[in-house]
Design a protein around this motif. Structure first.
Motif, PDB file in Angstrom:
ATOM      1  N   ALA A   1       0.834  -1.206   0.000  1.00  0.00           N
ATOM      2  CA  ALA A   1       0.000   0.000   0.000  1.00  0.00           C
ATOM      3  C   ALA A   1       0.866   1.253   0.000  1.00  0.00           C
ATOM      4  N   VAL A   2       2.005   1.180   0.697  1.00  0.00           N
ATOM      5  CA  VAL A   2       2.942   2.313   0.710  1.00  0.00           C
ATOM      6  C   VAL A   2       3.521   2.525  -0.689  1.00  0.00           C
ATOM      7  N   HIS A   3       3.890   1.422  -1.365  1.00  0.00           N
ATOM      8  CA  HIS A   3       4.424   1.528  -2.722  1.00  0.00           C
ATOM      9  C   HIS A   3       3.405   2.147  -3.670  1.00  0.00           C
ATOM     10  N   VAL A   4       2.156   1.718  -3.560  1.00  0.00           N
ATOM     11  CA  VAL A   4       1.103   2.246  -4.423  1.00  0.00           C
ATOM     12  C   VAL A   4       0.900   3.733  -4.162  1.00  0.00           C
ATOM     13  N   THR A   5       0.919   4.094  -2.896  1.00  0.00           N
ATOM     14  CA  THR A   5       0.783   5.512  -2.545  1.00  0.00           C
ATOM     15  C   THR A   5       1.929   6.324  -3.131  1.00  0.00           C
ATOM     16  N   ALA A   6       3.128   5.739  -3.097  1.00  0.00           N
ATOM     17  CA  ALA A   6       4.293   6.424  -3.660  1.00  0.00           C
ATOM     18  C   ALA A   6       4.134   6.642  -5.155  1.00  0.00           C
ATOM     19  N   VAL A   7       3.567   5.644  -5.837  1.00  0.00           N
ATOM     20  CA  VAL A   7       3.337   5.791  -7.275  1.00  0.00           C
ATOM     21  C   VAL A   7       2.373   6.938  -7.535  1.00  0.00           C
ATOM     22  N   VAL A   8       1.287   6.960  -6.788  1.00  0.00           N
ATOM     23  CA  VAL A   8       0.289   8.007  -6.968  1.00  0.00           C
ATOM     24  C   VAL A   8       0.887   9.380  -6.714  1.00  0.00           C
ATOM     25  N   CYS A   9       1.760   9.469  -5.741  1.00  0.00           N
ATOM     26  CA  CYS A   9       2.357  10.761  -5.387  1.00  0.00           C
ATOM     27  C   CYS A   9       3.572  11.101  -6.255  1.00  0.00           C
ATOM     28  N   GLY A  10       4.000  10.170  -7.082  1.00  0.00           N
ATOM     29  CA  GLY A  10       5.137  10.430  -7.945  1.00  0.00           C
ATOM     30  C   GLY A  10       6.486  10.181  -7.315  1.00  0.00           C
ATOM     31  N   LEU A  11       6.508   9.630  -6.084  1.00  0.00           N
ATOM     32  CA  LEU A  11       7.783   9.427  -5.410  1.00  0.00           C
ATOM     33  C   LEU A  11       8.537   8.224  -5.969  1.00  0.00           C
ATOM     34  N   ALA A  12       7.807   7.178  -6.328  1.00  0.00           N
ATOM     35  CA  ALA A  12       8.472   5.976  -6.809  1.00  0.00           C
ATOM     36  C   ALA A  12       9.239   6.235  -8.095  1.00  0.00           C
ATOM     37  N   ALA A  13       8.690   7.096  -8.947  1.00  0.00           N
ATOM     38  CA  ALA A  13       9.385   7.410 -10.197  1.00  0.00           C
ATOM     39  C   ALA A  13      10.717   8.089  -9.917  1.00  0.00           C
ATOM     40  N   ALA A  14      10.729   8.962  -8.919  1.00  0.00           N
ATOM     41  CA  ALA A  14      11.973   9.650  -8.563  1.00  0.00           C
ATOM     42  C   ALA A  14      12.998   8.673  -8.004  1.00  0.00           C
TER      43      ALA A  14
END
Length: 207
Positions: A54-67
């Protein structure tokens, strides 16, 4: 629903079910806890893994995972941290593999720790970061409506399917371990422990 067709959702669900049934660190963690400490520990471990996703998914939505995925240094740090953690879990499991088939001493505290360890195991797997970035957007249609809302829906479905599959595995492994003779249960514990170490080494050496 949010501009996503029924066919697209069906294809997405089928894809993630197949992915969830593919052996990996999360699955092995749930199975190891269920085999060692019982059904409850397996279910709690599955909840921890789902929380991490769920944290990973949230990161994707917020654009953090891409960074994060765009930073080779940060990705390498996360990869090595995750690999080290998996190897540590494997070593600990090997040390305790000679004990009872299903541990009873301190079972409640160990079950509680299963959630935190499941959370950490998932969070320290950089493959999940890259997977979330690469996989979820493939099913998003900017022309069909709010992209953020679509990502939230797809992410929620991903976590729900993962939780369902992992809980089923945890319950099944826990019940099976409870019915096995001690010698066979301990063999399962050793197999899971070795699998943890192997997965950690694979994660550390993969590009």
């Amino acid at each position: 629903m949010l501009g996503l067709s029924a066919a697209a959702l069906a294809g997405y669900l089928a894809a993630i079910v197949v992915l969830m049934l593919t052996p990996g660190p999360d699955m092995m963690f749930v199975l190891a806890n269920a085999a060692r400490y019982g059904t409850r520990a397996g279910v709690v471990a599955a909840l921890g893994v789902a929380a991490g996703e769920a944290v990973h998914v949230t990161a994707v939505v917020c654009g953090l995972a891409a960074a994060i995925s765009a930073s080779p240094v940060l990705f390498t740090v996360i990869r090595w941290a995750g690999a080290a953690y998996l190897v540590l879990l494997g070593v600990r499991a090997l040390r305790s593999a000679g004990g009872p088939a299903i541990a009873t001493d301190g079972a409640d505290s160990r079950t509680g720790r299963a959630f935190l360890r499941g959370l950490v195991t998932n969070l320290l797997n950089p493959k999940m970061i890259l997977f979330s970035v690469a996989f979820l957007p493939q099913f998003v249609s900017p022309a069909s409506g709010d992209v953020t809302a679509q990502l939230v829906l797809l992410g929620a479905l991903f976590v729900a399917v993962q939780l369902t599959v992992d809980i089923a595995l945890g319950v099944g492994a826990g019940r099976l371990a409870g019915r096995l003779a001690g010698r066979w249960a301990r063999r399962i514990n050793r197999i899971c422990a070795v699998a943890f170490v192997a997965l950690g080494l694979r994660l550390a050496t993969s590009s």
